[in-house]
Write a protein that holds these residues in place. Structure first.
Motif, PDB file in Angstrom:
ATOM      1  N   ARG A  39       0.840  -1.204   0.000  1.00  0.00           N
ATOM      2  CA  ARG A  39       0.000   0.000   0.000  1.00  0.00           C
ATOM      3  C   ARG A  39       0.877   1.257   0.000  1.00  0.00           C
ATOM      4  NH1 ARG A  39      -5.634   1.718   2.854  1.00  0.00           N
ATOM      5  NH2 ARG A  39      -5.110   3.869   3.306  1.00  0.00           N
ATOM      6  N   GLN A  42       1.846   1.780  -3.509  1.00  0.00           N
ATOM      7  CA  GLN A  42       0.733   2.306  -4.300  1.00  0.00           C
ATOM      8  C   GLN A  42       0.410   3.750  -3.921  1.00  0.00           C
ATOM      9  OE1 GLN A  42      -2.438  -0.573  -3.919  1.00  0.00           O
ATOM     10  NE2 GLN A  42      -1.371  -2.079  -5.188  1.00  0.00           N
ATOM     11  N   ASN A  43       0.659   4.095  -2.662  1.00  0.00           N
ATOM     12  CA  ASN A  43       0.494   5.489  -2.246  1.00  0.00           C
ATOM     13  C   ASN A  43       1.500   6.376  -2.980  1.00  0.00           C
ATOM     14  OD1 ASN A  43      -1.092   6.930   0.149  1.00  0.00           O
ATOM     15  ND2 ASN A  43       0.889   7.919  -0.040  1.00  0.00           N
ATOM     16  N   LEU A  45       2.685   5.682  -5.897  1.00  0.00           N
ATOM     17  CA  LEU A  45       2.193   5.698  -7.270  1.00  0.00           C
ATOM     18  C   LEU A  45       1.064   6.719  -7.446  1.00  0.00           C
ATOM     19  CD1 LEU A  45       2.650   4.006  -9.943  1.00  0.00           C
ATOM     20  CD2 LEU A  45       0.698   2.637  -9.221  1.00  0.00           C
ATOM     21  N   ASP A  46       0.153   6.779  -6.480  1.00  0.00           N
ATOM     22  CA  ASP A  46      -1.037   7.635  -6.596  1.00  0.00           C
ATOM     23  C   ASP A  46      -0.786   9.084  -6.198  1.00  0.00           C
ATOM     24  OD1 ASP A  46      -2.473   5.434  -7.431  1.00  0.00           O
ATOM     25  OD2 ASP A  46      -3.229   4.958  -5.426  1.00  0.00           O
ATOM     26  N   TYR A  47       0.030   9.302  -5.148  1.00  0.00           N
ATOM     27  CA  TYR A  47       0.198  10.644  -4.593  1.00  0.00           C
ATOM     28  C   TYR A  47       1.619  11.191  -4.732  1.00  0.00           C
ATOM     29  CZ  TYR A  47      -4.324   9.688  -2.409  1.00  0.00           C
ATOM     30  OH  TYR A  47      -5.648   9.382  -2.185  1.00  0.00           O
ATOM     31  N   ASN A  55      -1.375  12.163   1.076  1.00  0.00           N
ATOM     32  CA  ASN A  55      -0.117  12.892   0.898  1.00  0.00           C
ATOM     33  C   ASN A  55       0.657  13.112   2.195  1.00  0.00           C
ATOM     34  OD1 ASN A  55      -1.708  14.772   2.141  1.00  0.00           O
ATOM     35  ND2 ASN A  55      -1.745  16.246   0.462  1.00  0.00           N
ATOM     36  N   TYR A  71       6.886  -0.650  -5.984  1.00  0.00           N
ATOM     37  CA  TYR A  71       6.380   0.465  -6.806  1.00  0.00           C
ATOM     38  C   TYR A  71       6.539   0.149  -8.295  1.00  0.00           C
ATOM     39  CZ  TYR A  71       6.656   5.001  -9.192  1.00  0.00           C
ATOM     40  OH  TYR A  71       6.500   6.043 -10.080  1.00  0.00           O
ATOM     41  N   ASN A  74       4.145  -2.554  -9.438  1.00  0.00           N
ATOM     42  CA  ASN A  74       2.807  -1.972  -9.625  1.00  0.00           C
ATOM     43  C   ASN A  74       2.738  -1.182 -10.915  1.00  0.00           C
ATOM     44  OD1 ASN A  74       0.610  -1.995  -7.267  1.00  0.00           O
ATOM     45  ND2 ASN A  74       2.628  -2.251  -6.357  1.00  0.00           N
ATOM     46  N   LYS A  79      -2.003  -2.533 -10.478  1.00  0.00           N
ATOM     47  CA  LYS A  79      -2.345  -2.846  -9.091  1.00  0.00           C
ATOM     48  C   LYS A  79      -3.035  -4.201  -8.928  1.00  0.00           C
ATOM     49  CE  LYS A  79      -2.883   1.950  -7.579  1.00  0.00           C
ATOM     50  NZ  LYS A  79      -3.829   2.956  -7.029  1.00  0.00           N
ATOM     51  N   LYS A 382     -13.461   6.950  -0.039  1.00  0.00           N
ATOM     52  CA  LYS A 382     -12.196   6.417   0.460  1.00  0.00           C
ATOM     53  C   LYS A 382     -11.437   7.408   1.341  1.00  0.00           C
ATOM     54  CE  LYS A 382     -13.195   2.699  -1.649  1.00  0.00           C
ATOM     55  NZ  LYS A 382     -13.786   1.607  -0.855  1.00  0.00           N
ATOM     56  N   GLY A 399      -9.330   0.183   0.928  1.00  0.00           N
ATOM     57  CA  GLY A 399      -8.947   1.477   0.392  1.00  0.00           C
ATOM     58  C   GLY A 399      -9.208   2.635   1.329  1.00  0.00           C
TER      59      GLY A 399
END
Length: 496
Positions: A39, A42-43, A45-47, A55, A71, A74, A79, A382, A399
């Motif tokens: 996670r 992926q965090n 990746l997303d933020y 963030n 990372y 992914n 994902k 989420k 999530g």
């Protein structure tokens, strides 16, 4: 011609050892903390932030290097599809690490091949390979350091590999420290390239923590120390050791507070080690390193009341190395020794791990994951928060933003622990008002039940007994023989 044919035997053994372990993917036995690392990846990746909840920066994972590896997996596979490729990657790296170890320990290619295969199917090796933690990468790097840095005496390995090892886990300073001490004692001189590598590794890890997270060590270390800190008397320390030693010196966890089987294994490992080091051979230099490291790490972590079993996987498997060497190098009745080892130890351990992985995979992948999937469907926002423990499967698959009881993924709860440890849970609920609470206990029978009844409703009960059924009768027997999982109660905040 025979020598040329035999030359490839270790490579064939690597391939067979990898294939032999892949069926464990079907058990879905994946360590809870692996999902924390994934996670975090992926965090990122997303933020674009190494964190857990949006963030907010936090070193929620124990390992930095594995976060970046996760990372990239992914990024490459997506994902929904990265887990199996990553587990296979970990398995390949671990098995190549065992190939490096075999080159250090043996000259005979048949011995190398047999060692790689038997070593690879023991329980700690399976867990290092398949359970999703960073130890596959770590074992590969550590064995590469011994092989290229100290067997082949490559300066690049002495400088670069310690940096990667320490950036994977900072507690590997124990491994590097043991190598340094044994090397000085054995060779009577200092390898300055290795010293430079160690200094650079520590500097990079500490600097990364400080400049990125504003802390000297990973948050996970601080959180666990704070949450699990207990002051024991000498008698309590002894009782603690008596109750737990069997889980860490042996290959498997067994119930009960007295484990003579593990004492016999530990004594046999020690006897084989003493037998092998009677003469000053180059190989014994490496045997001293791995044996002293394994004992030192287990003693250090057990003395700190570290009950997380993954800390002990690498020491467990390394302590067994002298046993395999002893058996393979018997001059008389070697086949008998080898047969006895396989029939009475290797195969029973493999069978136990198979049953354990099937049962644990059911309890975590089929059961605990289902709680996360339920919340994923039930709560579309989420940005809502859940307070629970542990912070692996359920936050990953739901999530939701997460407050975990230990403070691995959320630092604010650590403040409550410092202020009022006996009441930090209810204080966190009152102050933060998370929408969801997931508890092992019935909160409506808690000492603070009045508050919970006024502000929360019981949304759903999750019971492990409901997940002990299967159309496959063998699987059902395994599930009931070794049920894995805990009962949970899920509460939702009442709208005022």
């Amino acid at each position: 011609m025979t020598l040329l044919k035999n030359k490839n035997l270790p490579i064939y053994a690597v391939i067979f050892a990898i294939i032999a372990k892949l069926y464990f993917l079907l058990t879905h036995h994946i360590q809870e903390d692996a999902f924390i690392t994934w996670r975090v990846a992926q965090n990122l990746l997303d933020y674009g932030v190494i964190g857990f909840n949006g963030n907010t920066k936090i070193s929620a994972s124990t390992t930095h290097l594995y976060v970046f590896v996760s990372y990239f997996f992914n990024l490459i596979f997506g994902k929904d599809n990265f887990i199996e490729p990553l587990l296979i990657f970990n398995t390949i790296l671990f098995t190549i690490g065992s190939l490096f170890l075999s080159h250090i320990l043996f000259k005979n290619n048949w011995h190398k091949a047999i060692f790689i295969f038997l070593f690879g199917i023991l329980p700690p090796s399976i867990k290092i390979s398949i359970l999703g933690m960073e130890y596959g990468i770590l074992f590969f790097l550590e064995m590469a350091l011994l092989y290229y840095g100290f067997q082949k005496e490559k300066k690049w390995a002495l400088i670069i590999l310690p940096v990667l090892i320490l950036f994977t886990r900072i507690d590997t300073v124990i491994f590097l420290g043991i190598i340094f001490l044994v090397d000085i004692f054995w060779n009577k001189k200092i390898k300055w390239s290795f010293v430079l590598g160690g200094i650079l590794g520590i500097a990079l890890s500490v600097a990364f923590n400080w400049f990125y997270f504003g802390e000297w060590v990973n948050n996970t270390i601080v959180a666990k120390k704070l949450r699990y800190d207990n002051h024991f008397t000498l008698q309590q320390d002894f009782d603690y050791f008596r109750l737990n030693y069997g889980n860490f010196w042996g290959m498997v966890k067994l119930p009960g507070d007295f484990n003579p089987f593990m004492i016999l294994i530990a004594l046999f490992e020690l006897a084989c080690f003493i037998y092998l080091i009677r003469q000053r051979e180059k190989r014994n230099y490496f045997l001293w390193i791995i044996f002293l490291f394994a004992w030192t790490k287990q003693l250090v972590f057990l003395s700190q009341k570290s009950l997380f079993d993954w800390y002990y996987w690498v020491p467990q498997i390394l302590l067994f190395v002298p046993v395999i060497i002893f058996v393979l190098e018997q001059k008389v009745k070697r086949n008998l020794w080898l047969s006895l080892l396989i029939i009475f130890y290797i195969l029973p351990m493999l069978a136990f791990q198979t049953v354990h992985s099937i049962a644990t995979g059911n309890g975590e992948w089929n059961y605990r994951r289902s709680i996360g999937l339920f919340l994923d469907v039930y709560e579309k926002d989420k940005k809502q928060w859940i307070l629970l423990e542990p912070a692996g499967y359920i936050p990953y698959f739901s999530g939701l933003k997460t407050i975990d009881e230990v403070g691995l993924v959320d630092k604010q709860i650590q403040t409550e622990i410092r202020k009022d440890k006996p009441h930090y849970w209810i204080n966190t609920v009152k102050k933060r008002k998370p929408k969801y609470l997931l508890s092992y206990n019935n909160l409506f029978e808690d000492q603070d039940s009045a508050y919970y009844k006024d502000h929360y409703k019981l949304l759903k009960e999750f019971r492990i007994k409901d997940h002990l059924k299967s159309d496959n009768k063998i699987l059902e027997k395994i599930y009931k023989l070794k049920p894995s999982g805990s009962d949970y109660n899920l509460y939702e905040k009442i709208r005022n």
